[in-house]
Design a protein around this motif. Sequence first.
Motif, PDB file in Angstrom:
ATOM      1  N   ALA A 161       0.866  -1.167   0.000  1.00 27.24           N
ATOM      2  CA  ALA A 161       0.000   0.000   0.000  1.00 27.24           C
ATOM      3  C   ALA A 161       0.908   1.224   0.000  1.00 27.24           C
ATOM      4  O   ALA A 161       2.036   1.175   0.506  1.00 27.24           O
ATOM      5  N   GLY A 181       1.228   5.699   0.307  1.00 23.82           N
ATOM      6  CA  GLY A 181       0.574   6.865   0.886  1.00 23.82           C
ATOM      7  C   GLY A 181       1.396   8.127   0.703  1.00 23.82           C
ATOM      8  O   GLY A 181       2.546   8.090   0.267  1.00 23.82           O
ATOM      9  N   TRP A 182       0.749   9.234   1.037  1.00 24.58           N
ATOM     10  CA  TRP A 182       1.397  10.543   1.026  1.00 24.58           C
ATOM     11  C   TRP A 182       1.181  11.205   2.384  1.00 24.58           C
ATOM     12  O   TRP A 182       0.054  11.218   2.905  1.00 24.58           O
ATOM     13  N   PHE A 208      -0.677  12.610   8.014  1.00 29.26           N
ATOM     14  CA  PHE A 208      -1.196  11.781   6.942  1.00 29.26           C
ATOM     15  C   PHE A 208      -2.022  12.599   5.965  1.00 29.26           C
ATOM     16  O   PHE A 208      -2.773  13.479   6.381  1.00 29.26           O
ATOM     17  N   ALA A 228      -3.849   7.601   1.208  1.00 26.84           N
ATOM     18  CA  ALA A 228      -3.261   6.278   1.027  1.00 26.84           C
ATOM     19  C   ALA A 228      -4.083   5.502   0.008  1.00 26.84           C
ATOM     20  O   ALA A 228      -5.258   5.809  -0.225  1.00 26.84           O
ATOM     21  N   SER A 240      -4.600   1.292  -1.502  1.00 24.02           N
ATOM     22  CA  SER A 240      -4.285  -0.120  -1.317  1.00 24.02           C
ATOM     23  C   SER A 240      -3.342  -0.616  -2.412  1.00 24.02           C
ATOM     24  O   SER A 240      -3.159   0.040  -3.440  1.00 24.02           O
ATOM     25  N   THR A 264      -9.069   3.702  -1.359  1.00 27.55           N
ATOM     26  CA  THR A 264      -8.332   4.922  -1.057  1.00 27.55           C
ATOM     27  C   THR A 264      -8.780   5.494   0.276  1.00 27.55           C
ATOM     28  O   THR A 264      -9.909   5.246   0.722  1.00 27.55           O
ATOM     29  N   CYS A 305       6.371  10.540   0.236  1.00 25.71           N
ATOM     30  CA  CYS A 305       5.784   9.284  -0.209  1.00 25.71           C
ATOM     31  C   CYS A 305       6.127   8.200   0.818  1.00 25.71           C
ATOM     32  O   CYS A 305       7.220   8.224   1.416  1.00 25.71           O
ATOM     33  N   GLY A 361      -3.611   0.281   3.731  1.00 28.86           N
ATOM     34  CA  GLY A 361      -4.018   1.675   3.826  1.00 28.86           C
ATOM     35  C   GLY A 361      -4.294   2.139   5.250  1.00 28.86           C
ATOM     36  O   GLY A 361      -3.770   3.188   5.669  1.00 28.86           O
ATOM     37  N   ILE A 363      -1.056   2.599   7.074  1.00 28.26           N
ATOM     38  CA  ILE A 363      -0.352   3.826   6.665  1.00 28.26           C
ATOM     39  C   ILE A 363      -0.987   5.027   7.340  1.00 28.26           C
ATOM     40  O   ILE A 363      -0.298   5.909   7.860  1.00 28.26           O
ATOM     41  N   ARG A 364      -2.301   5.078   7.340  1.00 27.16           N
ATOM     42  CA  ARG A 364      -2.991   6.200   7.983  1.00 27.16           C
ATOM     43  C   ARG A 364      -2.627   6.301   9.459  1.00 27.16           C
ATOM     44  O   ARG A 364      -2.550   7.399  10.011  1.00 27.16           O
ATOM     45  N   ILE A 374       4.755   2.722   8.777  1.00 25.88           N
ATOM     46  CA  ILE A 374       5.424   2.907   7.493  1.00 25.88           C
ATOM     47  C   ILE A 374       6.668   2.038   7.412  1.00 25.88           C
ATOM     48  O   ILE A 374       7.469   2.015   8.339  1.00 25.88           O
TER      49      ILE A 374
END
Length: 123
Positions: free
Chosen positions: A33, A35-36, A47, A50, A52, A58, A96, A102, A105-106, A110
């Motif tokens: 997954a 993310g930004w 955050f 993100a 998947s 998303t 990134c 997802g 990541i949120r 990471i």
Amino acid sequence: QVQLVESGGGLVQAGGSLRLSCAASGRTFSNYAMGWFRQAPGKEREFGAAISSDGFRTYYADSVKGRFSISRDNAKNTVYLQMNSLKSEDTAVYYCAAGSNGPGIRAGRIDHWGQGTQVTVSS
């Protein structure tokens, strides 16, 4: 190991648009997954969005929902962040990130970070 390289940052006027790209090395990109995140001066990294590993799900922070759109092209090992209706408060270094999923990541779990790209929105 995955290496992430962001590009596409720059200076834009408020109300304008930018598209960030993040190119990943390695053959395992489609397993992650993506993310930004962003970090404004004097603030913690937060955050943004993100996606998947298969691109079907998303996730967005409330601050960017409806204005930003995350997408990915697994054939090109690249994830994108389309940013529209930019505001001065979107000014930050954008990072990134790769992770297991997802929601993870949120939550800040990471596995790999990029080096960041500066986005500056002038009012």
